[in-house]
Design an enzyme around this catalytic site. Structure first.
Site, PDB file in Angstrom:
ATOM      1  N   TYR A   1      -6.764 -13.219  -1.903  1.00  0.00           N
ATOM      2  CA  TYR A   1      -6.600 -11.819  -1.495  1.00  0.00           C
ATOM      3  C   TYR A   1      -6.007 -11.801  -0.083  1.00  0.00           C
ATOM      4  O   TYR A   1      -6.682 -12.084   0.894  1.00  0.00           O
ATOM      5  CB  TYR A   1      -7.926 -11.055  -1.540  1.00  0.00           C
ATOM      6  CG  TYR A   1      -8.574 -10.971  -2.911  1.00  0.00           C
ATOM      7  CD1 TYR A   1      -7.846 -11.194  -4.087  1.00  0.00           C
ATOM      8  CD2 TYR A   1      -9.919 -10.659  -3.048  1.00  0.00           C
ATOM      9  CE1 TYR A   1      -8.447 -11.117  -5.334  1.00  0.00           C
ATOM     10  CE2 TYR A   1     -10.528 -10.577  -4.294  1.00  0.00           C
ATOM     11  CZ  TYR A   1      -9.781 -10.814  -5.432  1.00  0.00           C
ATOM     12  OH  TYR A   1     -10.386 -10.740  -6.666  1.00  0.00           O
TER      13      TYR A   1
ATOM     14  N   HIS B   1     -11.193 -18.943 -10.001  1.00  0.00           N
ATOM     15  CA  HIS B   1     -10.587 -17.625 -10.215  1.00  0.00           C
ATOM     16  C   HIS B   1      -9.950 -17.496 -11.599  1.00  0.00           C
ATOM     17  O   HIS B   1     -10.035 -16.451 -12.251  1.00  0.00           O
ATOM     18  CB  HIS B   1      -9.552 -17.374  -9.106  1.00  0.00           C
ATOM     19  CG  HIS B   1      -9.364 -15.925  -8.763  1.00  0.00           C
ATOM     20  ND1 HIS B   1      -8.984 -15.509  -7.514  1.00  0.00           N
ATOM     21  CD2 HIS B   1      -9.506 -14.800  -9.492  1.00  0.00           C
ATOM     22  CE1 HIS B   1      -8.888 -14.183  -7.504  1.00  0.00           C
ATOM     23  NE2 HIS B   1      -9.204 -13.733  -8.696  1.00  0.00           N
TER      24      HIS B   1
HETATM   25  N1  LIG Z   1     -11.794 -12.010 -10.785  1.00  0.00           N
HETATM   26  C1  LIG Z   1     -10.677 -11.356 -10.870  1.00  0.00           C
HETATM   27  O1  LIG Z   1      -9.688 -11.826 -11.416  1.00  0.00           O
HETATM   28  C2  LIG Z   1     -10.598  -9.965 -10.305  1.00  0.00           C
HETATM   29  C3  LIG Z   1      -9.548  -9.097 -10.671  1.00  0.00           C
HETATM   30  C4  LIG Z   1      -9.523  -7.810 -10.121  1.00  0.00           C
HETATM   31  C5  LIG Z   1     -10.519  -7.426  -9.235  1.00  0.00           C
HETATM   32  N2  LIG Z   1     -11.512  -8.285  -8.879  1.00  0.00           N
HETATM   33  C6  LIG Z   1     -12.604  -7.898  -7.949  1.00  0.00           C
HETATM   34  O2  LIG Z   1     -13.223  -6.718  -8.462  1.00  0.00           O
HETATM   35  C7  LIG Z   1     -13.233  -5.696  -7.468  1.00  0.00           C
HETATM   36  C8  LIG Z   1     -13.127  -4.320  -8.119  1.00  0.00           C
HETATM   37  O3  LIG Z   1     -12.031  -4.237  -8.999  1.00  0.00           O
HETATM   38  P1  LIG Z   1     -10.747  -3.330  -8.737  1.00  0.00           P
HETATM   39  O4  LIG Z   1     -10.648  -3.005  -7.285  1.00  0.00           O
HETATM   40  O5  LIG Z   1      -9.627  -4.002  -9.404  1.00  0.00           O
HETATM   41  O6  LIG Z   1     -11.006  -2.033  -9.597  1.00  0.00           O
HETATM   42  P2  LIG Z   1     -12.059  -0.830  -9.607  1.00  0.00           P
HETATM   43  O7  LIG Z   1     -13.231  -1.162  -8.786  1.00  0.00           O
HETATM   44  O8  LIG Z   1     -12.247  -0.524 -11.044  1.00  0.00           O
HETATM   45  O9  LIG Z   1     -11.214   0.361  -8.982  1.00  0.00           O
HETATM   46  C9  LIG Z   1     -10.751   0.347  -7.668  1.00  0.00           C
HETATM   47  C10 LIG Z   1      -9.810   1.524  -7.493  1.00  0.00           C
HETATM   48  O10 LIG Z   1     -10.526   2.730  -7.729  1.00  0.00           O
HETATM   49  C11 LIG Z   1     -10.460   3.607  -6.617  1.00  0.00           C
HETATM   50  N3  LIG Z   1     -11.822   4.169  -6.491  1.00  0.00           N
HETATM   51  C12 LIG Z   1     -12.964   3.511  -6.191  1.00  0.00           C
HETATM   52  N4  LIG Z   1     -14.028   4.344  -6.222  1.00  0.00           N
HETATM   53  C13 LIG Z   1     -13.538   5.562  -6.539  1.00  0.00           C
HETATM   54  C14 LIG Z   1     -14.140   6.834  -6.725  1.00  0.00           C
HETATM   55  N5  LIG Z   1     -15.461   7.014  -6.614  1.00  0.00           N
HETATM   56  N6  LIG Z   1     -13.321   7.893  -7.053  1.00  0.00           N
HETATM   57  C15 LIG Z   1     -11.983   7.721  -7.186  1.00  0.00           C
HETATM   58  N7  LIG Z   1     -11.360   6.538  -7.029  1.00  0.00           N
HETATM   59  C16 LIG Z   1     -12.139   5.462  -6.704  1.00  0.00           C
HETATM   60  C17 LIG Z   1     -10.046   2.741  -5.459  1.00  0.00           C
HETATM   61  O11 LIG Z   1      -9.214   3.467  -4.570  1.00  0.00           O
HETATM   62  P3  LIG Z   1      -9.627   3.747  -3.028  1.00  0.00           P
HETATM   63  O12 LIG Z   1      -9.622   2.444  -2.340  1.00  0.00           O
HETATM   64  O13 LIG Z   1      -8.549   4.656  -2.582  1.00  0.00           O
HETATM   65  O14 LIG Z   1     -10.988   4.383  -3.098  1.00  0.00           O
HETATM   66  C18 LIG Z   1      -9.232   1.634  -6.120  1.00  0.00           C
HETATM   67  O15 LIG Z   1      -7.878   2.006  -6.261  1.00  0.00           O
HETATM   68  C19 LIG Z   1     -12.038  -6.056  -6.572  1.00  0.00           C
HETATM   69  O16 LIG Z   1     -12.169  -5.481  -5.293  1.00  0.00           O
HETATM   70  C20 LIG Z   1     -12.105  -7.570  -6.552  1.00  0.00           C
HETATM   71  O17 LIG Z   1     -13.041  -7.989  -5.577  1.00  0.00           O
HETATM   72  C21 LIG Z   1     -11.561  -9.546  -9.414  1.00  0.00           C
END
Ligand SMILES: NC(=O)c1ccc[n+]([C@@H]2O[C@H](COP(=O)([O-])OP(=O)(O)OC[C@H]3O[C@@H](n4cnc5c(N)ncnc54)[C@H](OP(=O)(O)O)[C@@H]3O)[C@@H](O)[C@H]2O)c1
Length: 328
Positions: free
Chosen positions: A57, A124
């Site tokens: 990241y 990962h």
């Molecule tokens: N292992 C892997 O391969 C992998 C892949 C993807 C992600 N991850 C991990 O999982 C974590 C979470 O996944 P993700 O970030 O992909 O997706 P997520 O948590 O499903 O969604 C994040 C998105 O939703 C928005 N958001 C969050 N809370 C909200 C709310 N209450 N209302 C409206 N919009 C909201 C955020 O925007 P704002 O920032 O503008 O609030 C962001 O764009 C990542 O941060 C990462 O650490 C791991």
């Protein structure tokens, strides 16, 4: 916030963690560092103890951000990070889980995170060129050396999980799981239950879509990776609206928000599931954290199930090249 244990490992974390990726990577330009330090510290105040990052990241800047944010709070938090990429000129250039590379990454991550131990070290993506037993063996040695506490995998298939677990017990699997990606229910979740491995759903809000704040005309920054995701084409966003409407209708009767219902639904699936929603905004952090106090009744869950089973989600969750990295 309530605590949960990840499988039978005894590792205790807040019921909801915080995904930190979007602060530096993936969803457009990196956010202001000082603001993100404050956001992470606000999460600790709200009871979040589980924070998710990865070497890639940034690359590297997200781990550095966490290192800064946690310096006075290290003992209060559980840090999860990930290895497994070859990084060249600041870009992901294929997979690399060779044991010597894993060990070098661990040392570099410890430095950036400003700590002497990584609580949870995930691979990962499964590297088809390195037997998983060798990967598990390398992490086992890091655990013996006191540099890592727990071993995790991400997007690994059942056979890989079993083989890894036989060498070094796996504390958690981190894979995508939410109301619009339920594939883990078929084989993964039963296997995790059998083995006593915890589950950390990533993208639990459907990368933002399930919150209802994204529709077919919502613009994304040119560097936002959702531009490459078939599920985020304007047509797919329009077609998948039924799922957001379902969450909206349950939210209305519970006095909650769609995001909170999406998270509460995950929490209701198993007591050893710990979602890690990501946000860069304080008010959304508060909203998401409050989801841990939204109880869904058997009736709510039945209603969600029967409505969701009639909705066919449109569009793949990854581009073809990203999909090729997934172990099945
Ligand atoms: N292992 C892997 O391969 C992998 C892949 C993807 C992600 N991850 C991990 O999982 C974590 C979470 O996944 P993700 O970030 O992909 O997706 P997520 O948590 O499903 O969604 C994040 C998105 O939703 C928005 N958001 C969050 N809370 C909200 C709310 N209450 N209302 C409206 N919009 C909201 C955020 O925007 P704002 O920032 O503008 O609030 C962001 O764009 C990542 O941060 C990462 O650490 C791991």
């Amino acid at each position: 916030m309530q605590k949960r244990r990840l499988g039978s490992s005894g590792m205790e974390v807040s019921a909801l963690g915080l995904g930190c990726m979007g602060m530096s990577f993936g969803y457009g330009p990196a956010k202001d560092e000082q603001e993100m330090v404050s956001l992470i510290r606000a999460a600790i105040e709200l009871g979040v103890t589980f924070f998710d990052t990865a070497e890639v990241y940034g690359p590297f800047t997200n781990e550095e951000l966490l290192g800064k944010a946690f310096s006075p709070f290290r003992k209060q938090v559980v840090i999860a990070t990930k290895f497994g990429w070859h990084i060249e000129n600041g870009k992901q250039a294929g997979l690399n889980s060779r044991p010597e590379h894993i060990k070098a990454v661990a040392d570099a991550s410890l430095k950036r995170l400003n700590t002497d131990v990584v609580d949870l070290f995930y691979q990962h993506r499964v590297d088809p060129n390195v037997p998983i037993e060798e990967v598990a063996g390398a992490v086992k040695e890091l655990i013996q050396a006191g540099k890592v506490r727990h071993f995790g995998l991400s997007e690994a298939g059942v056979q890989t999980i079993r083989r890894a677990h036989a060498v070094q017990p796996v504390t958690a699997l981190q894979s995508e799981y939410s109301l619009w990606w339920r594939e883990p229910e078929a084989e993964i979740i039963p296997a995790l239950e059998e083995l006593g491995v915890g589950f950390v759903p990533f993208s639990p809000l459907g990368k933002g879509y399930l919150t209802g704040k994204i529709d077919e005309s919502t613009p994304f920054d040119p560097n936002d990776f959702r531009n490459t995701v078939p599920r985020f084409t304007p047509e797919a966003r329009k077609a998948n609206r039924a799922l957001v409407d379902l969450l909206g209708s349950i939210a209305e009767r519970k006095g909650a928000t769609p995001a909170q219902i999406a998270l509460a639904w995950l929490l209701a699936q198993k007591p050893w599931i710990v979602p890690i929603p990501g946000t860069t905004k304080r008010h959304r952090l508060e909203e998401n954290v409050a989801a841990a106090s939204v109880p869904l009744t058997e009736g709510d869950l039945r209603d969600i199930e029967s409505a969701a089973s009639r909705i066919k989600v449109q569009g793949h969750r990854y581009s073809e090249s990203a999909q090729r990295m997934i172990d099945r």
